[in-house]
Design an enzyme around this catalytic site. Sequence first.
Site, short mmCIF file in Angstrom:
data_model
loop_
_atom_site.label_atom_id
_atom_site.label_comp_id
_atom_site.label_asym_id
_atom_site.label_seq_id
_atom_site.Cartn_x
_atom_site.Cartn_y
_atom_site.Cartn_z
N SER A 84 73.21 5.99 3.30
CA SER A 84 73.78 4.74 3.78
C SER A 84 74.67 5.01 4.97
O SER A 84 75.36 6.01 5.01
CB SER A 84 74.58 4.10 2.67
OG SER A 84 75.31 3.04 3.19
N TYR A 110 80.88 3.98 -3.56
CA TYR A 110 79.44 3.95 -3.29
C TYR A 110 79.10 4.83 -2.09
O TYR A 110 78.22 5.70 -2.14
CB TYR A 110 78.99 2.50 -3.03
CG TYR A 110 77.67 2.43 -2.31
CD1 TYR A 110 76.50 2.78 -2.97
CD2 TYR A 110 77.59 2.07 -0.97
CE1 TYR A 110 75.29 2.76 -2.30
CE2 TYR A 110 76.39 2.05 -0.30
CZ TYR A 110 75.24 2.39 -0.98
OH TYR A 110 74.04 2.39 -0.32
N LYS A 114 76.93 8.69 -1.51
CA LYS A 114 75.91 9.02 -0.51
C LYS A 114 76.34 10.25 0.29
O LYS A 114 75.53 11.12 0.60
CB LYS A 114 75.68 7.83 0.42
CG LYS A 114 75.11 6.61 -0.28
CD LYS A 114 73.71 6.88 -0.81
CE LYS A 114 73.09 5.69 -1.47
NZ LYS A 114 71.77 5.97 -2.03
N1 UFG Z 1 79.31 -11.15 2.98
C1 UFG Z 1 79.90 -12.38 2.83
N2 UFG Z 1 79.66 -13.09 1.70
C2 UFG Z 1 78.83 -12.64 0.71
C3 UFG Z 1 78.22 -11.37 0.87
C4 UFG Z 1 78.50 -10.65 2.02
O1 UFG Z 1 80.66 -12.83 3.71
O2 UFG Z 1 78.65 -13.33 -0.30
C5 UFG Z 1 79.56 -10.38 4.21
C6 UFG Z 1 80.25 -9.06 3.95
O3 UFG Z 1 81.64 -9.18 4.05
C7 UFG Z 1 79.68 -8.18 5.07
C8 UFG Z 1 78.31 -8.77 5.35
O4 UFG Z 1 78.30 -10.06 4.77
O5 UFG Z 1 80.44 -8.29 6.20
C9 UFG Z 1 77.20 -7.97 4.76
O6 UFG Z 1 77.50 -7.75 3.40
P1 UFG Z 1 76.43 -7.17 2.40
O7 UFG Z 1 77.04 -7.16 1.04
O8 UFG Z 1 75.14 -7.86 2.56
O9 UFG Z 1 76.23 -5.68 2.95
P2 UFG Z 1 77.26 -4.48 3.12
O10 UFG Z 1 77.42 -4.26 4.58
O11 UFG Z 1 78.49 -4.68 2.34
O12 UFG Z 1 76.46 -3.28 2.43
C10 UFG Z 1 75.05 -3.21 2.47
C11 UFG Z 1 74.54 -2.63 1.16
C12 UFG Z 1 74.98 -1.22 1.03
C13 UFG Z 1 74.58 -0.43 2.24
C14 UFG Z 1 75.06 -1.09 3.49
C15 UFG Z 1 74.50 -0.37 4.69
O13 UFG Z 1 75.03 -3.39 0.06
O14 UFG Z 1 74.35 -0.66 -0.09
O15 UFG Z 1 74.65 -2.43 3.55
O16 UFG Z 1 75.06 -0.84 5.84
F1 UFG Z 1 75.13 0.81 2.21
#
Ligand code: UFG
Length: 301
Positions: A84, A110, A114
């Site tokens: 990741s 998490y 990785k």
């Molecule tokens: N977000 C919201 N509301 C939600 C969900 C997410 O505003 O209900 C925002 C988060 O704050 C973030 C963005 O949308 O800024 C993306 O969030 P995600 O949860 O979709 O993704 P993450 O960047 O947190 O993490 C994801 C995967 C990880 C992986 C990563 C790689 O969950 O496993 O991408 O970049 F490592």
Amino acid sequence: MRINKITGVNPKFIKIDLKDTLATHSVFNEHKDASGVIHFVAHKAVGEAVDQPLKYYKNNFYSLLNTLEAQSKNGINNFIFSSSSATLYGIPDILLITEKNETQRPFSPYGNTKKVAEEILDDLIRSNKAFSAISLRYFNSIGAHESGEIGEPPNGIPNNLMPYITQTAVGIREKLMIYVNDYPTKDGTPIRDYIHIVDLAKAHVIAVERLLNKDQETALEFFNLGTGIGYSVLDVINAFEAVTNSKLNYEITGRRDGDVPQFYAATDLTKEKLGWTVQKGLDEIVSSSWNWEQNLRNETQ
Ligand code: UFG
């Protein structure tokens, strides 16, 4: 069945818990002729990992260690690892992340699983000269296959942005909570590098060929899988509203633990060494996710 519809191939499927050492060894003992392993297994929600670190360390490490041990014992020496980017690079000082930027402790347990996994691979390779691995550092992989046959059905309430958007749009969730709008970004919402899952999958095919053809420059290689373009949460919502010609119900709320404000991938190394480039943009990502969500609802009705 769904894979068959798309590819005409019926892969053999064996269901086991990779945390179960005996079961894992038994599968590899029976498949000594395998040429390699692509290891996708992990819990992957950043926020949940902050709340339940031991669940993450146990699942992600037990499954990895059992697999590596069982495959090495059976002389299966090629390994592709789903790593990741985001979380592994810590809170980056710069936005554009190259494979050399791994300088900080990951911001979430998490991400730490990785990072340590990559170190485990490095140690294993030093001890076993026959073993080779490629670690693919995913940026935010979303979207679904264009047929609508394969996508991600989240277990329970989605943790990730895209399934939350599509579930809100079909009325399963009341509204999307945007985790803040006060980050130092163009619209205050976090920026990520969203990559279409089909582009990501194709990179695995290339990486497998690289391993099998022994084209690697070093026994352990790392490649970013991202587009090189950063989009904010509001960009994604706007793209969704434009593609679906609808309005999404959302509200700005507090920060989520473990979130990093912004980053996107440097893709030069991946392009140069793997010869891989991204073919699909944000609109295709969003429309394939929407197509998948609608198909799922039709199936469950
Ligand atoms: N977000 C919201 N509301 C939600 C969900 C997410 O505003 O209900 C925002 C988060 O704050 C973030 C963005 O949308 O800024 C993306 O969030 P995600 O949860 O979709 O993704 P993450 O960047 O947190 O993490 C994801 C995967 C990880 C992986 C990563 C790689 O969950 O496993 O991408 O970049 F490592």
